[in-house]
Design an enzyme around this catalytic site. Structure first.
Site, mmCIF file in Angstrom:
data_model
loop_
_atom_site.group_PDB
_atom_site.id
_atom_site.type_symbol
_atom_site.label_atom_id
_atom_site.label_comp_id
_atom_site.label_asym_id
_atom_site.label_seq_id
_atom_site.Cartn_x
_atom_site.Cartn_y
_atom_site.Cartn_z
ATOM 1 N N LYS A 142 19.941 67.776 34.614
ATOM 2 C CA LYS A 142 19.386 67.239 35.859
ATOM 3 C C LYS A 142 17.946 67.702 36.118
ATOM 4 O O LYS A 142 17.334 67.281 37.092
ATOM 5 C CB LYS A 142 20.290 67.597 37.029
ATOM 6 N N ASP A 184 32.004 85.887 43.837
ATOM 7 C CA ASP A 184 33.283 85.312 44.251
ATOM 8 C C ASP A 184 34.414 86.273 43.893
ATOM 9 O O ASP A 184 34.895 86.286 42.771
ATOM 10 C CB ASP A 184 33.449 83.963 43.544
ATOM 11 N N ARG A 228 34.435 72.258 36.888
ATOM 12 C CA ARG A 228 34.422 72.061 38.330
ATOM 13 C C ARG A 228 33.226 71.203 38.703
ATOM 14 O O ARG A 228 32.109 71.493 38.324
ATOM 15 C CB ARG A 228 34.352 73.408 39.065
ATOM 16 N N SER A 254 30.140 88.031 39.371
ATOM 17 C CA SER A 254 30.231 86.895 40.284
ATOM 18 C C SER A 254 30.152 87.413 41.714
ATOM 19 O O SER A 254 30.476 88.573 41.978
ATOM 20 C CB SER A 254 31.545 86.138 40.085
ATOM 21 N N GLY A 278 32.543 80.784 37.007
ATOM 22 C CA GLY A 278 32.366 79.335 36.948
ATOM 23 C C GLY A 278 32.943 78.770 35.663
ATOM 24 O O GLY A 278 33.402 79.504 34.773
#
Length: 188
Positions: free
Chosen positions: A141, A42, A186, A40, A18
């Site tokens: 957040k 990914d 991203r 990861s 990331g």
């Protein structure tokens, strides 16, 4: 960054492909660490990370040639894999997460599995393997969360805080850092 902090240490970075994880991976590789385990789920991301790092500045490429990085495929949702990855690790930097608010809203169970249960797996594996330090990458957040992503990360933060108090945890110091939106990352 205090580069001596990582001297002769084995560091596991979850979410290493990331925006945040890859930047941390690169910076730590510039230190005198023993080895970085870049994790990861990914595969293509791991391949791209290895390609990008091999093209970087000379000191970084020398460290890579010294075999200071291990590119690992795995998922923080898999507790068995987390236990394997945390063996003989000094520091864990846990950056793996589902971070895109709309994707989390449409995939609430997956967001919970990754952000909450994945963090729980990393905590348990770190404590079991007597990792010295675990740093959890969180988000702004979590403050009065209105999204599922914020709520799952807030619950993960609570796991981190409570794990510092548990009697079974005598060796691992757990910490949290919150990031806001980062220009160029991203999804920013």
């Amino acid at each position: 960054m205090n580069k001596d902090f990582f001297k002769n240490k084995t560091i596991l970075i979850t979410g290493a492909t990331g925006s945040i994880g890859s930047a941390i991976t690169e910076k730590i590789l510039e230190t005198n660490c023993k080895v970085v385990r870049a994790l990861s789920n990914d595969e293509d991301g791991i391949y791209k990370l290895s390609e990008n790092l091999s093209k970087k500045k000379e000191k970084l490429s020398i460290n890579i040639k010294k075999n200071k990085i291990r590119y690992l495929i795995g998922d923080v949702r898999d507790s068995k894999r987390c236990n394997e990855l945390c063996q003989d690790v000094d520091i864990v930097i846990h950056a793996a997460a589902m971070k895109h608010v709309p994707i989390c809203e449409y995939n609430p169970d997956e967001a919970k599995k990754t952000n909450f249960y994945g963090t729980k797996n990393i905590i348990n594996a770190s404590i079991k393997n007597k990792v010295k330090k675990l740093l959890f990458i969180s988000t702004d957040k979590v403050v009065n969360p209105s999204s599922l992503m914020g709520k799952t990360k807030l619950h993960a933060e609570k796991l981190i805080l409570n794990s510092n108090k548990e009697k079974k945890n005598k060796h691992t110091k757990l910490s949290i850092i919150r990031f806001g939106n980062i220009i160029g990352s991203r999804g920013s």
